[in-house]
Design a protein around this motif. Sequence first.
Motif, PDB file in Angstrom:
ATOM      1  N   VAL A 193       0.847  -1.194   0.000  1.00 18.11           N
ATOM      2  CA  VAL A 193       0.000   0.000   0.000  1.00 18.11           C
ATOM      3  C   VAL A 193       0.888   1.250   0.000  1.00 18.11           C
ATOM      4  CG1 VAL A 193      -1.641   1.254   1.456  1.00 18.11           C
ATOM      5  CG2 VAL A 193      -1.921  -1.194   1.103  1.00 18.11           C
ATOM      6  N   LEU A 194       0.493   2.264  -0.770  1.00 17.94           N
ATOM      7  CA  LEU A 194       1.211   3.540  -0.822  1.00 17.94           C
ATOM      8  C   LEU A 194       2.708   3.330  -1.103  1.00 17.94           C
ATOM      9  CD1 LEU A 194      -0.547   5.295   2.216  1.00 17.94           C
ATOM     10  CD2 LEU A 194      -0.595   6.121  -0.133  1.00 17.94           C
ATOM     11  N   ALA A 236      -5.751   3.665   4.459  1.00 19.60           N
ATOM     12  CA  ALA A 236      -4.305   3.834   4.743  1.00 19.60           C
ATOM     13  C   ALA A 236      -3.909   5.304   4.862  1.00 19.60           C
ATOM     14  CB  ALA A 236      -3.490   3.168   3.641  1.00 19.60           C
ATOM     15  N   LYS A 237      -3.029   5.566   5.821  1.00 23.23           N
ATOM     16  CA  LYS A 237      -2.470   6.919   6.004  1.00 23.23           C
ATOM     17  C   LYS A 237      -0.978   6.786   6.227  1.00 23.23           C
ATOM     18  CE  LYS A 237      -6.416   9.119   8.175  1.00 23.23           C
ATOM     19  NZ  LYS A 237      -6.984   9.561   9.447  1.00 23.23           N
ATOM     20  N   LEU A 238      -0.223   7.594   5.511  1.00 20.85           N
ATOM     21  CA  LEU A 238       1.235   7.543   5.656  1.00 20.85           C
ATOM     22  C   LEU A 238       1.729   8.827   6.293  1.00 20.85           C
ATOM     23  CD1 LEU A 238       3.756   6.486   2.888  1.00 20.85           C
ATOM     24  CD2 LEU A 238       4.027   8.660   4.055  1.00 20.85           C
ATOM     25  N   ARG A 239       2.576   8.685   7.291  1.00 18.27           N
ATOM     26  CA  ARG A 239       3.228   9.849   7.899  1.00 18.27           C
ATOM     27  C   ARG A 239       4.735   9.623   7.845  1.00 18.27           C
ATOM     28  NH1 ARG A 239      -0.454  13.137  10.793  1.00 18.27           N
ATOM     29  NH2 ARG A 239      -2.450  12.089  11.093  1.00 18.27           N
ATOM     30  N   GLY A 267      19.317  12.977   9.294  1.00 19.99           N
ATOM     31  CA  GLY A 267      18.704  13.149   7.967  1.00 19.99           C
ATOM     32  C   GLY A 267      17.934  11.913   7.511  1.00 19.99           C
ATOM     33  N   GLY A 268      18.115  10.787   8.206  1.00 17.18           N
ATOM     34  CA  GLY A 268      17.421   9.546   7.838  1.00 17.18           C
ATOM     35  C   GLY A 268      15.918   9.697   7.997  1.00 17.18           C
ATOM     36  N   ARG A 269      15.172   8.874   7.294  1.00 12.29           N
ATOM     37  CA  ARG A 269      13.716   9.017   7.247  1.00 12.29           C
ATOM     38  C   ARG A 269      12.997   7.872   7.959  1.00 12.29           C
ATOM     39  NH1 ARG A 269      12.235  12.343   2.801  1.00 12.29           N
ATOM     40  NH2 ARG A 269      13.782  13.997   2.716  1.00 12.29           N
ATOM     41  N   VAL A 270      11.898   8.216   8.613  1.00 16.70           N
ATOM     42  CA  VAL A 270      11.005   7.186   9.150  1.00 16.70           C
ATOM     43  C   VAL A 270       9.653   7.376   8.488  1.00 16.70           C
ATOM     44  CG1 VAL A 270      10.393   8.572  11.188  1.00 16.70           C
ATOM     45  CG2 VAL A 270      10.045   6.108  11.237  1.00 16.70           C
ATOM     46  N   CYS A 271       9.040   6.264   8.148  1.00 20.69           N
ATOM     47  CA  CYS A 271       7.794   6.320   7.401  1.00 20.69           C
ATOM     48  C   CYS A 271       6.844   5.293   8.014  1.00 20.69           C
ATOM     49  CB  CYS A 271       8.166   5.955   5.975  1.00 20.69           C
ATOM     50  SG  CYS A 271       6.880   6.068   4.820  1.00 20.69           S
ATOM     51  N   ALA A 272       5.629   5.711   8.386  1.00 22.94           N
ATOM     52  CA  ALA A 272       4.702   4.788   9.044  1.00 22.94           C
ATOM     53  C   ALA A 272       3.360   4.804   8.310  1.00 22.94           C
ATOM     54  CB  ALA A 272       4.500   5.199  10.502  1.00 22.94           C
ATOM     55  N   VAL A 322      -0.505  11.296   4.215  1.00 22.26           N
ATOM     56  CA  VAL A 322      -0.604  11.055   2.774  1.00 22.26           C
ATOM     57  C   VAL A 322      -1.599   9.917   2.554  1.00 22.26           C
ATOM     58  CG1 VAL A 322       0.702  10.349   0.725  1.00 22.26           C
ATOM     59  CG2 VAL A 322       1.814  11.736   2.518  1.00 22.26           C
ATOM     60  N   ARG A 323      -2.547  10.120   1.631  1.00 29.26           N
ATOM     61  CA  ARG A 323      -3.583   9.110   1.362  1.00 29.26           C
ATOM     62  C   ARG A 323      -3.368   8.496  -0.021  1.00 29.26           C
ATOM     63  NH1 ARG A 323      -8.017   9.677   4.779  1.00 29.26           N
ATOM     64  NH2 ARG A 323      -8.205   7.500   4.187  1.00 29.26           N
TER      65      ARG A 323
END
Length: 321
Positions: A8-9, A303-306, A235-240, A287-288
């Motif tokens: 998803v996403l 689903a929602k992404l942050r 600077g690293g990214r986390v995405c949930a 983000v949808r």
Amino acid sequence: MDFKHKPVLAAEAIFWLNCSPGGVYIDCTLGGGGHARAILEKILPGGYLVGIDRDPAALDAARRHLAPFKESVSIVQGNFRDLNSIIAPLKLGKIDGIIFDFGVSSFQLESPARGFSYQLDGPLDMRMDPQQEKKASHLVNGLSEEKLTHIIRQYGEERWAARIAQFIVKARRSKPLETTAELVEVIKAAIPAGVRRGGPHPARRTFQALRIAVNDELDSISQALKAAVGVLSPGGRVCAISFHSLEDRIVKQTFRDLARECICPPEFPVCVCEQEPQLEILTRRPVRPSIGELQENPRARSAKLRAGAKIAAVLKREVGE
Ligand SMILES: C[S@@+](CC[C@H](N)C(=O)[O-])C[C@H]1O[C@@H](n2cnc3c(N)ncnc32)[C@H](O)[C@@H]1O
């Protein structure tokens, strides 16, 4: 059974994770490896991915799906709440991004023997990790009516929680409930027919609640997100990616806590906590999925992404001096 799970996403996750060749990434919810594969395609040559999942069947599927990349992947069985101890022996050096895609996979939902689905008959199991002792049947047949009501109301946001718990307790007096179909029948009997008509499946919320309780799903999210931000390189990214409001609320609140400059109680006249923000929130709103994705994969609808970026704390202090 083939592992059928559309990530998803996925394009959005790749974007927010800022994947590029040579990057080192962790997928904390590997599932069948859908997101992992999309990440690997962006970080090779030179990149590396660690995939974690508590379900050994998911890991087997991911191993098959990621076979072409096997030199660049480590696959580990574990709970993401133990992120620090899982990755310590891997000596990754730097970590450029970490992704969480919470909940169950279509593969788990569609395997009747796992007992996650209200649409397929199977044992009342619902364990993501089959070595865990607690199963859904233990909760359904063992908890008091009050505790069942609490779980169904809290984790399922089900307005008929008290009636459903009452009907479960009554039904199990004659014989323990053993299958998903038996439980669905009890739930249907508990919810008035007029309410059932037209709405989503009457057992959807109760099954979600039991699944969350069996796997202690919500308790580990905040802890794991904090651990993830702790181990990221500057600077690293986390995405949930979350699938219901309970998960999303925890992600949103944890990101806010990590982004705060001060955690002193509001009545303190001056700041004494010396807290430094650790995270820059990149997505002001979640983000949808696009309309195109929703048409292809209705499962993505909630689903929602942050996403956030780890703040380079030391660098910040030096610049400020
Ligand atoms: C939605 S699926 C992930 C699908 C995956 N992103 C893909 O593209 O194939 C969620 C996965 O996370 C796993 N999972 C859930 N909670 C977990 C936890 N606390 N620790 C490790 N894995 C977990 C589940 O077993 C499941 O396989």
